[in-house]
Every structure is written in C-alpha cells, then in structure tokens.
Design an enzyme around this catalytic site. Structure first.
Site, PDB file in Angstrom:
ATOM      1  N   CYS A  19       8.997   4.272 -18.124  1.00 34.49           N
ATOM      2  CA  CYS A  19       9.251   3.218 -19.118  1.00 34.49           C
ATOM      3  C   CYS A  19       7.923   2.586 -19.543  1.00 34.49           C
ATOM      4  O   CYS A  19       7.637   2.420 -20.733  1.00 34.49           O
ATOM      5  CB  CYS A  19      10.144   2.129 -18.534  1.00 34.49           C
ATOM      6  SG  CYS A  19      11.760   2.689 -17.998  1.00 34.49           S
ATOM      7  N   CYS A 404      11.154  15.326 -14.565  1.00 35.75           N
ATOM      8  CA  CYS A 404      10.642  13.973 -14.818  1.00 35.75           C
ATOM      9  C   CYS A 404       9.841  13.459 -13.625  1.00 35.75           C
ATOM     10  O   CYS A 404      10.301  13.542 -12.486  1.00 35.75           O
ATOM     11  CB  CYS A 404      11.794  13.024 -15.111  1.00 35.75           C
ATOM     12  SG  CYS A 404      11.213  11.347 -15.364  1.00 35.75           S
ATOM     13  N   CYS A 406       9.216  10.417 -12.737  1.00 32.67           N
ATOM     14  CA  CYS A 406       9.465   8.984 -12.458  1.00 32.67           C
ATOM     15  C   CYS A 406       9.198   8.622 -11.006  1.00 32.67           C
ATOM     16  O   CYS A 406       8.450   7.698 -10.702  1.00 32.67           O
ATOM     17  CB  CYS A 406      10.907   8.618 -12.785  1.00 32.67           C
ATOM     18  SG  CYS A 406      11.187   8.361 -14.534  1.00 32.67           S
ATOM     19  N   ASP A 448     -18.638 -14.731   8.985  1.00 27.84           N
ATOM     20  CA  ASP A 448     -19.440 -15.949   9.001  1.00 27.84           C
ATOM     21  C   ASP A 448     -18.970 -16.749  10.225  1.00 27.84           C
ATOM     22  O   ASP A 448     -17.888 -16.500  10.752  1.00 27.84           O
ATOM     23  CB  ASP A 448     -19.187 -16.731   7.705  1.00 27.84           C
ATOM     24  CG  ASP A 448     -20.038 -17.984   7.612  1.00 27.84           C
ATOM     25  OD1 ASP A 448     -21.164 -17.967   8.124  1.00 27.84           O
ATOM     26  OD2 ASP A 448     -19.555 -18.983   7.046  1.00 27.84           O
ATOM     27  N   ASP A 645     -16.967 -17.988   3.424  1.00 27.83           N
ATOM     28  CA  ASP A 645     -16.340 -19.023   2.605  1.00 27.83           C
ATOM     29  C   ASP A 645     -16.576 -18.837   1.113  1.00 27.83           C
ATOM     30  O   ASP A 645     -16.157 -19.646   0.310  1.00 27.83           O
ATOM     31  CB  ASP A 645     -16.786 -20.419   3.055  1.00 27.83           C
ATOM     32  CG  ASP A 645     -18.292 -20.616   2.884  1.00 27.83           C
ATOM     33  OD1 ASP A 645     -18.933 -19.776   2.241  1.00 27.83           O
ATOM     34  OD2 ASP A 645     -18.813 -21.615   3.412  1.00 27.83           O
ATOM     35  N   ASP A 731      16.249  13.785  -9.612  1.00 32.92           N
ATOM     36  CA  ASP A 731      15.329  12.893 -10.334  1.00 32.92           C
ATOM     37  C   ASP A 731      15.627  11.423 -10.053  1.00 32.92           C
ATOM     38  O   ASP A 731      14.829  10.723  -9.436  1.00 32.92           O
ATOM     39  CB  ASP A 731      15.421  13.157 -11.838  1.00 32.92           C
ATOM     40  CG  ASP A 731      14.650  12.108 -12.612  1.00 32.92           C
ATOM     41  OD1 ASP A 731      13.453  11.935 -12.305  1.00 32.92           O
ATOM     42  OD2 ASP A 731      15.237  11.433 -13.471  1.00 32.92           O
TER      43      ASP A 731
END
Length: 750
Positions: A19, A404, A406, A448, A645, A731
């Site tokens: 689609c 297909c 899909c 850190d 940070d 499908d």
C-alpha cells in the site's frame, strides 16, 4: 530551499507495505513533488513539494488508489535536504506532528500554526478513517457483501445448476470490481505489479478456464486476508497512539481564585492547574503547592510512586497519589514529554534499517520475477511438453498469486515499529531502524561518569565525630549551609532533612573564598571548610589526617567542622553510583560487551567509583580525548556505543557507532544522540541491546516465514497438490502471521 514546503496527510485503509509503495510511487510522479514518505504503522504520508503544487490533486490521486485521505496539518516550510527517504516499497515512514513538536532549533522550520492545528490528535480526538470497528469500514463492508454473494451463489448453484456458473461470476465481480479499479489506478500511477493487479489477472483467468467457483472464493479470501492485515496493522498503530492516550483530555484551570474545566491542549505555559488525588496530571509542570506521591509507571515504568514536593517537576500522564497539587504548566500540550516521545518514535520509523533497505531493493525484482515464472509455468508445458492448457494456465494463475511481496516487505518495518513502541514505553528512545539494528551489534560501551554512572550530585557518605556527636556535627553544619545552593551544601542539607534534623539559625554567615564558611550559631563560633583551611585554625592529629586520607582515596570530599576553636567532626561526601549501576554493568559484561568509563573528573575519584563498579577507568579527559579513545576502540575492531549527557560528550557521541544520551542533559540529547535513556537507569542499556537482538531475531523469523511459505506453495502448486485457494492464503496468511509475530515485541520489557 526555502520554497520547499511540507504537507502531512492521514491515510486510511493502508494494510501493508505494498500500500505504502503504491502511494509513494503515485504521489512521487505528481508535478512539483520532491519527496514522499509514507508510513503504514503511523497511517500517515508526508509530501515535500513546491509552493505551486496542487494539494487537492495529490489527495485525489491517493483517493483514486482506494485510500481515505485527510490533511493532518497545514503546510510548513522546511529544507528538503534534511531527509533521506528510499523510494521503494514502504518508503520512509511519516511522523504526523499531531503528536507534538520538540522545542529544539533543528525543528524550527515548523511554525506554530501547524503545531496548533495538529495538537488535537494528541488527545485522541482524531477519528481518522482507519478507526472504528472493522465491519464499519469500507473494506469490512465489501468483505461482508462478497461473502454474502458467495453464499447466495452456492445456494443458486444447488437449486438451479444450469445458471451456477453465472451466479459465481456475479459473486466474483462484486468483490473484484473495486480490486480491479485499484489495480488499474495503481498501474496508471506507476505500479503495474501490485497485488490487486495479480489478483485481477488470476480471477479473470480462472473465469476464462471455467474455474468460476474458485475465482469467486479466491476473491472473497483475498478480501478477508486484506481485512486481517488491516486489523493487524491497526494494532501496531494503536501501540503508538496509546502512548498519547495517557494524557487526559481535560484539566482543572485555576483563574482568579476559581477553577474551571478546560481542554488540556488549550493549557498555556505559565497556567496553574489543580490536580486532585487520583487524577492523571494533564501537563508537564512544576509543583507550586502541595506534596504527594506520584505514580510515574505509565511514563517511566517505575513500579514505586515517587514523592514530589514544591519545586519538583511532574509529567503529563502520571497519576497523582494522596494529596491535591497546584501545578504551574511548563510545556504546551504539543511539547510535553509524552508528545515529544511519540513524535520521536514516529520520526524513528523514517530511518530505515540496512535490512529493510535490502529487502526493499530485493522486492523490486522479486515480483516481476514471479510474474515471469508464472507466465513460463502457464505456457511452456502446453507448448513444448504436451500439457493441458487449462491445467497449466490454472497453475500459472496460482503462482501469480504467490508472487506478492507484502509479507516479505512488511517483515522488517512491522518488527521495528513494535520495538520502537515497546522501548518508548520503558523510556528507551531509538531514532530509527538503523539505530535499533546497530545497538545489537555493539561490542564495547563507553560511559561518562557524572550523571550517567553516578547520580550527578554529591551525597553525605560518612560523618566523623571527634569532639562532638555525629548528629550534632550534622545539625551545626546544616545551620551554616542553610540557603546555599552549592552542591556540597545541598548534600549536607539533604542528609539533615532525611534524618529529621532541624537546623538552628546561623547569624553573621560569611563565605571565605575557597576555604569555607563561618557563622555564629547558638552563641558559638562555627567554621566549616576544607581540611587544608581547617589546619590553619586547629592542629590536626595524625589519626585525623589518616582518616581524611582514607576518605580522599575513596574519592570523597571532606569538610571539617570547628566549634569555638575545637575540631568537632568531619563530613565526607561523594557523587555516589546509581543504585543499579553495578548490576547494569554486569549485565553488559555477561552479554560479552566491554565496558569503560571515560570521565573528565580527577583520577582518584574516578578510580574509586570504578573500583566499586568493576569498570575500566580513563580519567581527567577533555571532550576531544573522549572522542580520540572512541576512535582507538573502533580501530581495535570494536563496535562502540557512547553513553553520556549529550553536552560535553557531544564529540564522542558523534564519533561512536551509536551515541546514547542519558543523565542530566537528556533534554538536549534527545536531539543530538542516536538513542536516549530517559530515566537514567544503567540497566536500561543492557535492555536496549537485548531489545535490538530480539528485534533482529524477529525480523529473521519473519523473512524465513514469508519466503518459506511462498517457496512451499510455489513447489506444491507446480506439482499440482495445491491450487488457487491455498495460493491466496500463502500471500495474505503470511502477511498476517508476520505482522502478528512482530507484535510479540510489544510485550512489556523486563
């Protein structure tokens, strides 16, 4: 680039990747359109175009393909160069800014009008065309009608066998006409090999070879499959939408001493709202009156309520506990924490993972390839091997339906969308599929120290009593520090409040630059300062010096208290590791990931914290040193993640394979890093890498499932075991299975 505008649309009726591909291809060909991004999971389309583009024509083009379309927000000027989108199936994913705009300047291109126009959707008022029960939608009604026609055709066939064929042809056309119309529109718009076109050819071909009953049944099964795909896609969409639903729709606004109920999206920054016990807080803000336990689980995943008082920050969507609060609003609805998280999650879907890009490219050749195979299956055996035309054309039509892509194409974006949503619920934000995929490949992570592995503020760790009891040392020290905002002063005041100690009033307080503070408390001359400054006032014994040295070796800062010329005691403070830091680092090590601390702090303090946490330490580093060390690790063959940070760590975050923001600068780092941990849990780093690995496993399962099913049915169709019915199930069934498998990732992260 200032003449390039951007318009967002909500698109209803999208079920799968094909689609998105059809819409992307069609709209991209429209005059003046420079870029298109369609998101199945968000149900949106973003179009970059010039000022002269006909937006109504673009909407009509999408409507012509069989989808409902409504504008999501007004056009906003934006530099087109900011975005990179693939033109393939499932082209980049749109993020409808109805869920809010960040206030970072990167997004300055979005003016305030679109922001205001789009806020409505944040609070669930946006009843888009894809919402509501399935049977009320266009596809639901068509499926019911086609099913009823099929049942009627079976009945007529039994009662009047002579007209059975015509009954099934009519039943087939009831379902096929809308499909064929969409197929023709898609072909005219540049997508000749759509599933609708393959379906139309297969159904008409089946009628020609007199398999009318099967043709009607296959059309009905196709519509059922599409409907199931739509329901599954809706569930993925709801997972993102449910984040926004956490924010209540109304708020109690205080004005001139009175309260009135107003829509939450109308709250302005600076407004004061009343939050009753048990109510959900309707905006980000600061408490100006009252104290209460706040249940932050909906936003942060924290299981225990957090005590909040005057001056503390509260978030929209969290639940007020046991007392009424007055809260000053600090962010408009479009800018609150949840809105920003939703926006980042939707934006993240635009960034394709390498796996997804590969599958997009693969699918462009896959479908035409299957069409060629189907044609060869239908033609070669009858022409050259003496096969029966009707039998082999039937097999060719079945192969066509298997073609297909899909399920294959949705396999990656469905899993990524589910993971991004699941992560966001836990406060783990990842900016797209590429980041999500990269997290699972990390072999070294550099942290850190301040605010990341540690709380970011010192706490009192030891109170030494020399000439005065410990609680008295703390009481007098708190008197001296009252009103100070220095981090060490706040640590002492915090400890006194925790122990229920009320500090006496200090008179004539005077700060002695770099040495300490002095005042008169209850008629006594009090001094609080560093050991060096204290030694200038009183003689420090060897035992005191030894105790101070031991505390210093543990990375602690020592302040000494002198009362009327006598050394009364000492207070040691340190920025302590986060409660879960040791366990979080161990989880990473157990996963085979190297950990290292990179900090600008002094070596003694850093090593003390490092020894406690069991992590390698590199201290006294400038920002460029951190960047250099990240580069060195990469040259040694490590895939490096950097956690900081987002401010002084910016060069290292940029240099790392994945930069993760955590700690005090997370607000800024939401924009600068690849990922962010909103709630400062070190253990969440391991959860993030684990989520990445689970997502990649899910994607592999989806690819194997989709290609495996098609492969099996391809062979069984050619051999003659299965026909048109199983082919269509191969499908649509595979697409539904793949989507449902991806939705497993939505389960809460532990």
């Amino acid at each position: 680039m200032s003449d390039v505008k951007e318009t967002r649309f909500r698109v209803g009726g999208m079920d799968c990747a094909s689609c998105a591909s059809k819409i992307d291809t069609a709209v991209r060909r429209m005059p003046g359109v420079s870029d298109v991004s369609v998101s199945v999971t968000a149900g949106t389309m973003r179009v970059q175009h010039d000022a002269a583009s006909d937006l109504e024509a673009i909407a009509r083009k999408v409507t012509g393909l069989g989808y409902a379309v409504t504008p999501a927000a007004a056009a906003a000027e934006k530099p087109a160069a900011k975005h990179e989108h693939g033109a393939g199936c499932c082209g980049g994913h749109d993020h409808d800014h109805s869920h809010g705009h960040d206030h970072d300047h990167d997004h300055a291109g979005h003016d305030h009008k679109p922001k205001a126009a789009a806020v409505e959707g944040l609070h669930g008022h946006d009843h888009g065309p894809s919402e509501g029960p399935w049977w009320k939608g266009k596809k639901g009604r068509l499926t019911i009608l086609a099913g009823a026609a099929l049942v009627v055709a079976y009945g007529i066939g039994h009662l009047f066998p002579a007209i059975e064929t015509y009954a099934f042809v009519i039943a087939m056309f009831i379902g096929l006409v809308p499909i064929a119309r969409r197929a023709i529109m898609a072909a005219l718009a540049g997508t000749p090999f759509s599933i609708e076109m393959l379906m139309t050819i297969a159904a008409v071909g089946a009628v020609i070879i007199n398999a009318t009953e099967e043709a009607a049944a296959v059309v009905f099964l196709f519509l059922v499959g599409e409907l199931l795909e739509g329901v599954a896609a809706g569930k993925a969409r709801d997972s993102i939408r449910s984040l926004s639903a956490l924010v209540p729709k109304t708020a109690l606004l205080e004005e001139n001493g009175k309260t009135r109920e107003v829509p939450a999206e109308q709250l302005a920054v600076g407004a004061v709202i009343l939050v009753r016990p048990g109510d959900r807080i309707s905006a980000d803000g600061t408490i100006i009156d009252g104290d209460s336990a706040i249940d932050e689980a909906p936003v942060t995943g924290e299981s225990t309520p957090v005590r909040k008082e005057v001056g503390d920050t509260v978030f929209a969507g969290t639940v007020n506990g046991d007392a009424a609060l007055r809260v000053r609003v600090t962010a408009a609805a479009a800018d609150n924490t949840i809105a920003r998280v939703v926006k980042l999650v939707e934006e993240a879907q635009e960034s394709k993972a390498p796996t997804e890009r590969f599958i997009d490219r693969f699918s462009r050749y896959y479908t035409p390839g299957v069409v060629v195979v189907a044609a060869l299956v239908a033609i070669i055996p009858p022409l050259f091997l003496g096969g029966i035309w009707s039998e082999w054309v039937y097999k060719g039509l079945a192969v066509l339906l298997i073609g297909c892509p899909c399920a294959l194409v949705i396999s990656t974006p469905a899993a990524i969308a589910a993971s991004l949503s699941a992560g966001a619920r836990r406060g783990l934000l990842m900016k797209g599929g590429a980041v999500l995929e990269g997290l699972g490949k990390l072999t070294a992570i550099a942290f850190d120290k301040t605010g990341t592995l540690t709380e970011g503020k010192p706490k009192v760790t030891d109170i030494l009593a020399f000439a005065t009891p410990a609680d008295e040392v703390l009481r007098l020290a708190a008197a001296l520090e009252a009103g100070s905002s220095h981090p060490l002063a706040l640590a002492i005041l915090g400890k006194a409040a925790e122990d229920g100690i009320v500090a006496p009033v200090a008179n004539g307080s005077k700060a002695l630059g770099g040495k300490g503070v002095t005042a008169t408390v209850e008629g006594k001359e009090i001094f609080l300062g560093s050991p060096k400054a204290t030694a200038e006032r009183v003689v420090l014994s060897d035992a005191v010096k030894a105790a101070t040295a031991t505390l210093n070796d543990d990375g602690k800062t020592v302040s000494m208290l002198v009362v009327d010329g006598v050394l009364a005691g000492a207070i040691a403070m340190r920025d302590e590791p986060r409660a879960d830091a040791a366990a979080g680092l161990k989880a990473l090590k157990d996963a085979g990931i190297k950990t290292i601390m990179l900090t600008g702090d002094n070596a003694r303090t850093a090593k003390a914290v490092g020894a406690e946490l069991g992590i390698e330490v590199r201290a006294e580093l400038m920002p460029e040193d951190k960047q250099r060390i990240v580069g060195e690790l990469q040259r040694e063959g490590y895939v490096v993640g950097k956690i900081g940070d987002g401010i002084n760590d910016a060069p290292a975050l940029a240099a790392a394979n994945v930069g993760i923001a955590m700690g005090g600068g997370t607000d800024v780092a939401l924009e600068t890093a690849d990922a962010a941990i909103l709630h400062g849990r070190v253990g969440d780093v391991a959860l993030m890498t684990d989520l990445s690995k689970r997502t990649m496993r899910n994607i592999v399962q989806n690819i194997v499932l989709s290609l495996g099913l098609k492969g099996v049915f391809l062979v069984t169709t050619i051999v003659g075991i299965t026909g048109l019915w199983p082919a269509i199930l191969a499908d649509t069934g595979a697409t539904v299975l793949v989507t449902l498998n991806a939705l497993r990732l939505l389960r809460p992260i532990k």
